[in-house]
Scaffold this motif. Structure first.
Motif, PDB file in Angstrom:
ATOM      1  N   SER A   1      86.677  56.618  47.951  1.00  9.44           N
ATOM      2  CA  SER A   1      86.492  55.359  48.673  1.00  9.44           C
ATOM      3  C   SER A   1      85.568  54.441  47.871  1.00  9.44           C
ATOM      4  CB  SER A   1      85.915  55.611  50.064  1.00  9.44           C
ATOM      5  OG  SER A   1      84.648  56.251  49.961  1.00  9.44           O
TER       6      SER A   1
ATOM      7  N   MET B   1      83.245  54.080  42.895  1.00 10.07           N
ATOM      8  CA  MET B   1      83.810  54.794  44.034  1.00 10.07           C
ATOM      9  C   MET B   1      82.946  56.000  44.381  1.00 10.07           C
ATOM     10  SD  MET B   1      87.804  54.702  42.875  1.00 10.07           S
ATOM     11  CE  MET B   1      88.634  53.123  42.564  1.00 10.07           C
TER      12      MET B   1
ATOM     13  N   GLU C   1      91.604  46.691  50.534  1.00  9.78           N
ATOM     14  CA  GLU C   1      90.581  46.997  49.529  1.00  9.78           C
ATOM     15  C   GLU C   1      90.449  45.859  48.519  1.00  9.78           C
ATOM     16  OE1 GLU C   1      90.535  51.860  49.201  1.00  9.78           O
ATOM     17  OE2 GLU C   1      92.193  50.759  48.270  1.00  9.78           O
TER      18      GLU C   1
ATOM     19  N   ARG D   1      90.404  57.083  40.425  1.00  5.79           N
ATOM     20  CA  ARG D   1      91.587  57.456  41.192  1.00  5.79           C
ATOM     21  C   ARG D   1      92.733  57.791  40.251  1.00  5.79           C
ATOM     22  NH1 ARG D   1      91.990  52.935  46.093  1.00  5.79           N
ATOM     23  NH2 ARG D   1      90.043  53.499  47.156  1.00  5.79           N
TER      24      ARG D   1
END
Length: 308
Positions: free
Chosen positions: A19, A14, A57, A278
């Motif tokens: 993202s 990421m 995603e 994340r």
């Protein structure tokens, strides 16, 4: 489909903003599929932080995996869903993107005292809606989502089920589940995910390894698998010792943060990616980072000039 050998479950690189870094992801997949002994790649699993990914995603992640692997090995797509309706949707997306098989995780409802038969219906719905081979993911008991013997036997009666990813973390349960796989009415391979005890599970007869740790050490896992298959116990012990040096610093509390540690080690090994994760995962501490680097050095994996 007969799934055997080393099948890493890839991480998902990421950007610092969280993202997906598609360039780094494709490079990571290329490195895995090019590793001697790797016979498949799994995307959208726990190692890819799948629970944080949107449907789009997840779809994009499997598209990139299929395009990068380009038919050199099977691409297995993880299906992590709250219920069978969501699972069927994700499975349909994976098939449309070109996935070769599906890794079906237990439905979340099992963690909330749902009827265990819901897990069987979960598989039945996916198998009925999406004609792809299925891999049954067996969880540890402490999760509240482990399949009992009778339930796993019933799941294994489904023709679509071709393998078990065994992550019970209990060697007695592993032996029981190996017996279930071997006595099924059709061929079902046993893929060990017991990363901290790979040698015992391979010695007992696993057909392969399907593990997130393969994102970092697929080459060592392949050497271990080959040594056991060849009856080279001394060679297997040597490789296993190196792997155990690494598992000691990766599989530690807080356990879910193992994937943040794997990303850090990939950076240390020279991969062009950031260690961004994340929530609920968190960045590793400086002390952890030092331990991770030391373990790579002791396992003789750290190349000269690698980034710290």
């Amino acid at each position: 489909m007969k799934l055997t050998g080393v099948i890493p479950a890839c991480i998902l690189p990421m950007h610092p903003d969280g993202s997906i870094d598609e360039t780094a992801y494709a490079a990571h997949l290329e490195q895995l599929v090019s590793t001697p002994g790797v016979r498949g790649v799994t995307c959208n699993g726990h190692a890819a932080e799948v629970s944080t990914l949107s449907r789009e995603e997840r779809r994009r992640a499997v598209e990139i995996a299929v395009a990068t692997v380009a038919g050199r090995a099977p691409v297995i797509c993880g299906i992590h869903a709250r219920d069978h309706r969501e699972a069927v949707a994700y499975a349909g997306d994976a098939r449309a993107a070109g996935a070769d098989a599906l890794l079906v995780l237990p439905p979340d409802s099992l963690a909330h005292d749902a009827d265990p038969a819901a897990a069987l219906r979960h598989f039945e719905h996916v198998a009925g809606a999406v004609p792809l081979p299925l891999v049954a993911f067996v969880y540890p008991e402490f999760t509240g989502m482990q399949y009992g013997a009778q339930l796993l036997e019933r799941i294994c009666t489904l023709d679509a089920v071709v393998a078990i990813k065994e992550w019970s973390l209990d060697i007695r349960v592993y032996e029981r589940n190996l017996g279930i796989a071997r006595s099924a009415g059709h061929e079902i391979t046993m893929l060990s995910s017991f990363s901290t005890n790979l040698l015992p599970t391979l010695a007992l007869g696993a057909d392969g390894i399907l593990s997130g740790h393969g994102s970092v050490v697929a080459g060592l896992q392949a050497r271990l698998f080959d040594a056991v298959a060849a009856g080279d116990l001394a060679g297997a012990r040597e490789v296993y010792g190196r792997l155990q040096t690494l598992t000691a610093v990766v599989y530690r509390d807080p356990m879910p943060n193992m994937y943040a540690r794997m990303k850090e080690q990939l950076v240390m090994l020279g991969a062009e990616l950031t260690p961004t994760v994340r929530a609920p995962l968190v960045p590793v501490t400086e002390r952890e980072r030092a331990d991770l680097r030391r373990a790579l050095s002791e396992a003789d994996l750290l190349p000269a000039g690698a980034r710290s």
